[in-house]
Design a protein around this motif. Structure first.
Motif, short mmCIF file in Angstrom:
data_model
loop_
_atom_site.label_atom_id
_atom_site.label_comp_id
_atom_site.label_asym_id
_atom_site.label_seq_id
_atom_site.Cartn_x
_atom_site.Cartn_y
_atom_site.Cartn_z
N SER A 150 0.82 -1.22 0.00
CA SER A 150 0.00 0.00 0.00
C SER A 150 0.85 1.25 0.00
N THR A 151 2.15 1.12 0.17
CA THR A 151 3.04 2.27 0.22
C THR A 151 3.48 2.68 -1.18
N ALA A 152 3.95 3.92 -1.30
CA ALA A 152 4.47 4.42 -2.57
C ALA A 152 5.91 3.96 -2.77
N ASP A 153 6.40 4.12 -3.99
CA ASP A 153 7.81 3.85 -4.26
C ASP A 153 8.69 4.86 -3.54
N ASP A 154 9.85 4.41 -3.10
CA ASP A 154 10.83 5.38 -2.62
C ASP A 154 11.53 6.00 -3.84
N ASP A 155 12.40 6.96 -3.59
CA ASP A 155 13.01 7.70 -4.70
C ASP A 155 13.78 6.78 -5.64
N ALA A 156 14.50 5.82 -5.08
CA ALA A 156 15.31 4.92 -5.91
C ALA A 156 14.43 4.05 -6.79
N ALA A 157 13.38 3.50 -6.23
CA ALA A 157 12.48 2.63 -7.01
C ALA A 157 11.77 3.44 -8.09
N ARG A 158 11.37 4.65 -7.74
CA ARG A 158 10.69 5.51 -8.72
C ARG A 158 11.62 5.84 -9.88
N ALA A 159 12.86 6.19 -9.55
CA ALA A 159 13.82 6.53 -10.61
C ALA A 159 14.10 5.33 -11.50
N ASN A 160 14.15 4.14 -10.90
CA ASN A 160 14.40 2.94 -11.70
C ASN A 160 13.25 2.66 -12.65
N LEU A 204 11.24 4.84 -14.00
CA LEU A 204 11.31 5.83 -15.09
C LEU A 204 12.45 5.52 -16.04
N ARG A 205 13.56 5.05 -15.49
CA ARG A 205 14.69 4.66 -16.35
C ARG A 205 14.31 3.51 -17.26
N VAL A 206 13.64 2.48 -16.70
CA VAL A 206 13.24 1.32 -17.50
C VAL A 206 12.24 1.74 -18.57
N ALA A 207 11.30 2.61 -18.23
CA ALA A 207 10.32 3.06 -19.21
C ALA A 207 11.02 3.74 -20.39
N ALA A 208 11.99 4.58 -20.09
CA ALA A 208 12.73 5.25 -21.16
C ALA A 208 13.53 4.26 -21.99
N GLU A 209 14.12 3.26 -21.33
CA GLU A 209 14.90 2.24 -22.05
C GLU A 209 14.01 1.42 -22.97
N LEU A 210 12.80 1.08 -22.52
CA LEU A 210 11.86 0.35 -23.36
C LEU A 210 11.56 1.12 -24.63
N GLU A 211 11.28 2.40 -24.48
CA GLU A 211 10.92 3.20 -25.65
C GLU A 211 12.12 3.43 -26.56
N SER A 212 13.31 3.58 -25.96
CA SER A 212 14.51 3.78 -26.76
C SER A 212 14.85 2.55 -27.59
N VAL A 260 5.43 -2.38 -26.05
CA VAL A 260 6.35 -1.43 -25.42
C VAL A 260 5.58 -0.28 -24.79
N ALA A 261 4.60 0.24 -25.51
CA ALA A 261 3.84 1.40 -25.01
C ALA A 261 3.09 1.05 -23.73
N GLY A 262 2.49 -0.13 -23.69
CA GLY A 262 1.73 -0.53 -22.51
C GLY A 262 2.61 -0.76 -21.30
N VAL A 263 3.77 -1.38 -21.51
CA VAL A 263 4.69 -1.65 -20.40
C VAL A 263 5.29 -0.35 -19.88
N ALA A 264 5.68 0.54 -20.78
CA ALA A 264 6.27 1.82 -20.36
C ALA A 264 5.23 2.66 -19.62
N TRP A 265 3.99 2.69 -20.11
CA TRP A 265 2.92 3.45 -19.45
C TRP A 265 2.71 2.92 -18.03
N SER A 266 2.70 1.60 -17.90
CA SER A 266 2.48 0.99 -16.59
C SER A 266 3.60 1.35 -15.62
N GLN A 267 4.84 1.34 -16.09
CA GLN A 267 5.96 1.70 -15.22
C GLN A 267 5.81 3.14 -14.72
N ARG A 268 5.46 4.04 -15.60
CA ARG A 268 5.33 5.44 -15.19
C ARG A 268 4.13 5.64 -14.26
N ALA A 269 3.05 4.91 -14.53
CA ALA A 269 1.87 5.02 -13.67
C ALA A 269 2.17 4.50 -12.27
#
Length: 273
Positions: free
Chosen positions: A121-131, A133-141, A180-189
């Motif tokens: 039920s908790t949110a991501d910490d900063d490290a998990a959140r950054a990871n 976003l990094r994976v989402a960008a890598e998927l799209e790249s 790719v679009a669905g997985v990246a969207w999910s990561q960012r969400a």
């Protein structure tokens, strides 16, 4: 903005109207087919539905910016309305649990019983959140889902990886069929989701919290945190299972969900009957 495109739904079983339906929300980066074994083993004759979350499986993406699990929850609610399902036992595993919590927050009258499997039920910490976003960008790249393919093994418990390595192939096949679009969207969400522990404190209905004892992605401590916030929780720790308990031990999960649904029926009839 309210979503207008219904999500894809797998109807595993159609049962009598006096029994609450069970609605299953899947993990990342999979789709509703991960529930196949659980649905087949689920006791009773009630309706069992599994929803493909936005952009995954057979569901179209929401096309919204920024990505939000609130929009995913609204899309689930809208889809259930289209199926004439007003109240249900809502069950989510991992990302599906995050969406279940968002649904409880935004559409509480729809949730007669709550199942939270291998989630938090908790949110991501900063490290998990950054990871994320990094994976989402890598998927799209890369234009491929290669960045999340290792999850086919990482999400399974050590016992499963050792004794039933074929399950990694099954999970990997599901991952490989996502866009790719669905997985990246999910990561960012998921990266943007808030802490929803307070939402649990407001829920008075029956709740199942289930976790594999070898889950490292959402460990037992996270399950215990949710149990402490709930009014009527039942904790199940699945032995020798990791993050994907619905695939690793579907019989145990099906039994626990059957008990949750029966409790929700009784509670609902007492309140609304």
């Amino acid at each position: 903005m309210t979503p207008t495109t219904p999500l894809n739904v797998l109807t595993f079983r159609t049962g009598p109207g006096d029994l609450l339906p069970v609605v299953l929300l899947h993990a990342f980066p999979l789709d509703a087919r991960m529930w196949d074994d659980v649905a087949r083993l689920a006791p009773g004759s009630r309706t069992v539905l599994a929803v493909d979350l936005p952009g995954l499986g057979g569901s179209a993406g929401l096309g919204m910016s920024p990505p939000s699990l609130d929009d995913a929850a609204d899309a689930v609610a809208q889809t259930l309305t289209g199926l004439d399902v007003e109240r249900a036992v809502i069950v989510g595993l991992s990302m599906g649990g995050y969406v279940a919590l968002a649904l409880l927050d935004r559409h509480p009258d729809r949730v007669a019983g709550l199942g939270l499997l291998d989630t938090r039920s908790t949110a991501d910490d900063d490290a998990a959140r950054a990871n994320r976003l990094r994976v989402a960008a890598e998927l799209e790249s890369s234009g491929t889902v290669d960045a999340v393919r290792p999850m086919a093994t990482a999400l399974l418990g050590e016992t499963t990886r050792t004794l039933r390595p074929e399950l990694a192939d099954r999970v990997g096949a599901l991952i490989g069929q996502q866009t790719v679009a669905g997985v990246a969207w999910s990561q960012r969400a998921m990266a943007a989701r808030p802490d929803r522990t307070a939402v649990l404190r407001r829920f008075a209905g029956p709740a199942l919290v289930l976790v594999g004892d070898e889950d490292v992605a959402a460990p037992v401590a996270e399950a215990e945190h949710m149990v402490q916030a709930l009014a009527a929780p039942h904790l199940v720790v699945v032995p020798h299972a990791g993050h994907l308990t619905a695939i690793e031990d579907p019989a145990c999960v099906a039994e626990a969900l059957g008990e949750l649904a029966a409790q929700a029926d009784t509670n609902d009839h007492r309140i609304h009957g």
